[in-house]
Design a protein around this motif. Structure first.
Motif, short mmCIF file in Angstrom:
data_model
loop_
_atom_site.label_atom_id
_atom_site.label_comp_id
_atom_site.label_asym_id
_atom_site.label_seq_id
_atom_site.Cartn_x
_atom_site.Cartn_y
_atom_site.Cartn_z
N ILE A 162 0.84 -1.20 0.00
CA ILE A 162 0.00 0.00 0.00
C ILE A 162 0.88 1.25 0.00
N ALA A 163 1.91 1.27 0.85
CA ALA A 163 2.80 2.43 0.91
C ALA A 163 3.51 2.64 -0.43
N THR A 164 3.97 1.56 -1.04
CA THR A 164 4.64 1.66 -2.34
C THR A 164 3.68 2.17 -3.40
N LEU A 165 2.47 1.67 -3.40
CA LEU A 165 1.47 2.11 -4.38
C LEU A 165 1.12 3.59 -4.19
N LYS A 166 0.96 4.02 -2.95
CA LYS A 166 0.68 5.43 -2.68
C LYS A 166 1.83 6.32 -3.16
N ALA A 167 3.06 5.88 -2.92
CA ALA A 167 4.22 6.65 -3.38
C ALA A 167 4.23 6.73 -4.90
N GLU A 168 3.94 5.64 -5.56
CA GLU A 168 3.88 5.62 -7.03
C GLU A 168 2.81 6.57 -7.54
#
Length: 75
Positions: free
Chosen positions: A52-58
């Motif tokens: 989720i954190a990686t997707l939000k950053a992307e």
């Protein structure tokens, strides 16, 4: 002497019948399996949060805008 506590009462496991000892062994196996599953769940939850954190950053880096919410009720 091995003991087991059930409902806050302690029992000597050596006093169990063969069937009782087999049931205790099954219970102990089940407790081990539940512990393993709980540990797996923690691993999956941690991985989920990372994704989720990686997707939000992307999304933030890409400048993707959120879809506006509407107040209309669907039919």
């Amino acid at each position: 002497m091995p003991r087991i506590t059930l409902d806050d009462v302690e029992y000597n496991t050596e006093d169990l019948s063969d069937h009782g000892k087999a049931t205790l062994a099954s219970l102990q196996f089940l407790e081990g399996q539940l512990s393993s599953i709980r540990n797996e769940i923690v691993i999956y939850q941690t991985a989920r949060q990372s994704y989720i954190a990686t997707l939000k950053a992307e999304i933030n880096e890409s400048g993707i805008e959120p879809i506006p919410k509407t107040d209309k009720l669907s039919d």
